[in-house]
Design a protein around this motif. Structure first.
Motif, PDB file in Angstrom:
ATOM      1  N   GLY A  57     -72.305  15.764 -21.959  1.00 23.44           N
ATOM      2  CA  GLY A  57     -73.808  15.831 -20.069  1.00 23.44           C
ATOM      3  C   GLY A  57     -73.345  15.261 -19.208  1.00 23.44           C
ATOM      4  O   GLY A  57     -74.620  14.825 -18.442  1.00 23.44           O
ATOM      5  N   GLY A  58     -72.198  14.415 -19.447  1.00 18.96           N
ATOM      6  CA  GLY A  58     -72.427  13.601 -17.982  1.00 18.96           C
ATOM      7  C   GLY A  58     -71.487  14.164 -17.187  1.00 18.96           C
ATOM      8  O   GLY A  58     -71.654  15.079 -16.728  1.00 18.96           O
ATOM      9  N   PRO A  59     -70.773  12.912 -16.315  1.00 21.22           N
ATOM     10  CA  PRO A  59     -70.828  13.960 -14.651  1.00 21.22           C
ATOM     11  C   PRO A  59     -69.439  14.744 -15.229  1.00 21.22           C
ATOM     12  O   PRO A  59     -68.459  13.528 -15.710  1.00 21.22           O
ATOM     13  CB  PRO A  59     -70.605  12.579 -13.781  1.00 21.22           C
ATOM     14  N   VAL A  60     -68.943  15.255 -13.857  1.00 20.97           N
ATOM     15  CA  VAL A  60     -67.608  15.814 -14.474  1.00 20.97           C
ATOM     16  C   VAL A  60     -66.356  15.853 -14.179  1.00 20.97           C
ATOM     17  O   VAL A  60     -64.994  15.651 -14.179  1.00 20.97           O
ATOM     18  CB  VAL A  60     -67.921  17.567 -13.472  1.00 20.97           C
ATOM     19  N   GLY A  61     -66.482  14.502 -12.835  1.00 20.11           N
ATOM     20  CA  GLY A  61     -65.212  13.521 -12.715  1.00 20.11           C
ATOM     21  C   GLY A  61     -64.143  14.805 -11.760  1.00 20.11           C
ATOM     22  O   GLY A  61     -64.415  15.828 -11.265  1.00 20.11           O
ATOM     23  N   LEU A  62     -62.987  14.569 -12.549  1.00 23.23           N
ATOM     24  CA  LEU A  62     -61.987  14.983 -12.281  1.00 23.23           C
ATOM     25  C   LEU A  62     -62.181  16.457 -12.487  1.00 23.23           C
ATOM     26  O   LEU A  62     -61.307  17.556 -11.904  1.00 23.23           O
ATOM     27  CB  LEU A  62     -60.830  14.546 -12.928  1.00 23.23           C
ATOM     28  N   LEU A  63     -62.880  16.910 -13.362  1.00 26.75           N
ATOM     29  CA  LEU A  63     -63.113  18.603 -14.069  1.00 26.75           C
ATOM     30  C   LEU A  63     -64.308  19.260 -12.576  1.00 26.75           C
ATOM     31  O   LEU A  63     -63.944  20.755 -12.718  1.00 26.75           O
ATOM     32  CB  LEU A  63     -63.766  18.489 -14.756  1.00 26.75           C
ATOM     33  N   GLU A  64     -64.119  18.786 -11.636  1.00 24.86           N
ATOM     34  CA  GLU A  64     -65.267  18.994 -10.533  1.00 24.86           C
ATOM     35  C   GLU A  64     -63.964  21.029  -9.925  1.00 24.86           C
ATOM     36  O   GLU A  64     -65.233  21.724 -10.050  1.00 24.86           O
ATOM     37  CB  GLU A  64     -65.552  18.559  -9.700  1.00 24.86           C
ATOM     38  N   PRO A  65     -63.491  20.992 -10.082  1.00 23.63           N
ATOM     39  CA  PRO A  65     -62.288  21.990  -9.300  1.00 23.63           C
ATOM     40  C   PRO A  65     -62.938  22.743 -10.814  1.00 23.63           C
ATOM     41  O   PRO A  65     -63.351  24.516 -10.517  1.00 23.63           O
ATOM     42  CB  PRO A  65     -61.320  21.916  -9.831  1.00 23.63           C
ATOM     43  N   VAL A  66     -63.199  22.592 -12.021  1.00 26.30           N
ATOM     44  CA  VAL A  66     -62.791  23.303 -13.152  1.00 26.30           C
ATOM     45  C   VAL A  66     -64.504  24.021 -12.968  1.00 26.30           C
ATOM     46  O   VAL A  66     -65.363  25.202 -12.733  1.00 26.30           O
ATOM     47  CB  VAL A  66     -62.911  23.097 -14.246  1.00 26.30           C
ATOM     48  N   ALA A  67     -66.156  22.728 -12.520  1.00 27.23           N
ATOM     49  CA  ALA A  67     -66.934  23.001 -12.761  1.00 27.23           C
ATOM     50  C   ALA A  67     -67.626  24.406 -11.374  1.00 27.23           C
ATOM     51  O   ALA A  67     -68.469  24.857 -11.576  1.00 27.23           O
ATOM     52  CB  ALA A  67     -67.232  21.582 -12.372  1.00 27.23           C
ATOM     53  N   ALA A  68     -66.775  23.949 -10.363  1.00 33.03           N
ATOM     54  CA  ALA A  68     -66.573  24.716  -9.352  1.00 33.03           C
ATOM     55  C   ALA A  68     -66.587  25.850  -9.518  1.00 33.03           C
ATOM     56  O   ALA A  68     -67.273  27.289  -9.097  1.00 33.03           O
ATOM     57  CB  ALA A  68     -66.456  23.787  -8.123  1.00 33.03           C
ATOM     58  N   ALA A  69     -65.212  26.494  -9.808  1.00 35.22           N
ATOM     59  CA  ALA A  69     -65.140  27.935 -10.903  1.00 35.22           C
ATOM     60  C   ALA A  69     -66.243  28.799 -11.641  1.00 35.22           C
ATOM     61  O   ALA A  69     -66.695  29.090 -11.684  1.00 35.22           O
ATOM     62  CB  ALA A  69     -63.713  28.112 -11.149  1.00 35.22           C
ATOM     63  N   GLY A  70     -66.853  27.805 -12.426  1.00 38.75           N
ATOM     64  CA  GLY A  70     -67.907  27.936 -13.284  1.00 38.75           C
ATOM     65  C   GLY A  70     -69.164  28.138 -12.349  1.00 38.75           C
ATOM     66  O   GLY A  70     -69.269  29.535 -12.489  1.00 38.75           O
ATOM     67  N   ARG A  71     -69.413  27.867 -11.490  1.00 35.27           N
ATOM     68  CA  ARG A  71     -71.401  28.174 -10.797  1.00 35.27           C
ATOM     69  C   ARG A  71     -71.338  28.783  -9.880  1.00 35.27           C
ATOM     70  O   ARG A  71     -71.433  29.469  -9.046  1.00 35.27           O
ATOM     71  CB  ARG A  71     -71.388  26.859  -9.968  1.00 35.27           C
ATOM     72  N   GLU A  72     -69.663  29.032  -9.336  1.00 31.43           N
ATOM     73  CA  GLU A  72     -69.133  30.361  -8.868  1.00 31.43           C
ATOM     74  C   GLU A  72     -69.411  31.323  -8.960  1.00 31.43           C
ATOM     75  O   GLU A  72     -69.416  32.465  -9.139  1.00 31.43           O
ATOM     76  CB  GLU A  72     -67.649  30.160  -7.810  1.00 31.43           C
ATOM     77  N   ALA A  73     -68.895  31.878 -10.483  1.00 34.00           N
ATOM     78  CA  ALA A  73     -68.450  33.009 -10.660  1.00 34.00           C
ATOM     79  C   ALA A  73     -69.823  33.115 -11.862  1.00 34.00           C
ATOM     80  O   ALA A  73     -70.504  34.352 -12.063  1.00 34.00           O
ATOM     81  CB  ALA A  73     -67.639  32.855 -12.305  1.00 34.00           C
TER      82      ALA A  73
END
Length: 213
Positions: A57-73
């Motif tokens: 539940g913390g910051p995504v850090g390096l996984l931001e591209p993956v998290a951004a893809a999820g928010r976009e979808a």
């Protein structure tokens, strides 16, 4: 016996032109191997830490591209799409981004495979050339004494040693780092499943919608 002559530098200086070229190439390959191993190990540690924090539940850090893809979808609303379908679409979009992210993070890992497979053959070429040098010395001097054949044999064995010094770390590094990235892929996949479920859950859907906006 002068043991200093067995040092890598002495063997390089005492080798012929072809032997020096072979040894220099293998030395550069060995240095490059360790650079790639350090880069790969560092990437594994950083991504593993980021994945652990993101799943907690913390910051995504390096996984931001993956998290951004999820928010976009998630921000894309399709007509007649059920919650399960949307969750699956979000997970697929994040998985695609994760594959691209991990492939990029692997960096020079394929180069380690190339070095581990090619370096022994380059060393073998130096070995064969050194033995040929020994036979040429025998033919020219008409003498089979150790003093005649020793320089060529030493050059041959030195080339073999240089080849193994480059190939062994490259092979070990490729297998170890490659298996670490495979485990990372599974951890990231678990993060994607958890995140897709969180985003499409009723209590969190509104908050995810605001994040996507």
């Amino acid at each position: 016996m002068d043991h200093t002559s067995l040092s890598p530098l002495a063997m390089f200086l005492n080798a012929g032109p072809v032997g020096k070229v072979v040894m220099a190439a293998l030395l550069l390959a060995s240095v490059w191997t360790w650079v790639l191993i350090i880069e790969g190990a560092t990437a594994v540690i950083r991504i593993a830490k980021a994945t652990k924090e993101a799943r907690a539940g913390g910051p995504v850090g390096l996984l931001e591209p993956v998290a951004a893809a999820g928010r976009e979808a998630f921000a894309l609303d399709l007509p007649d799409e059920t919650t399960g379908d949307k969750r699956e679409r979000i997970a697929e979009n994040m998985s695609r981004a994760a594959r691209e992210f991990l492939t990029k993070a692997e960096g020079g890992l394929p180069n380690l495979a190339v070095i581990s497979s090619v370096a022994p053959f380059v060393g073998l070429f130096g070995t064969v050339w050194g033995i040929m040098t020994s036979f040429a010395g025998i033919a020219q001097s008409q003498d089979t004494s150790l003093a005649v054949v020793a320089p060529g044999i030493a050059e041959a064995l030195a080339a073999t040693a240089y080849g193994l010094a480059a190939a062994i770390p490259a092979s070990v590094g490729y297998n170890r780092i490659g298996s670490s990235f495979s485990r990372l892929g599974q951890q990231v996949a678990h993060y994607i499943e958890d995140e897709a479920l969180r985003m499409t859950s009723a209590p969190n859907a509104r908050r995810s919608q605001k994040e996507a906006a």
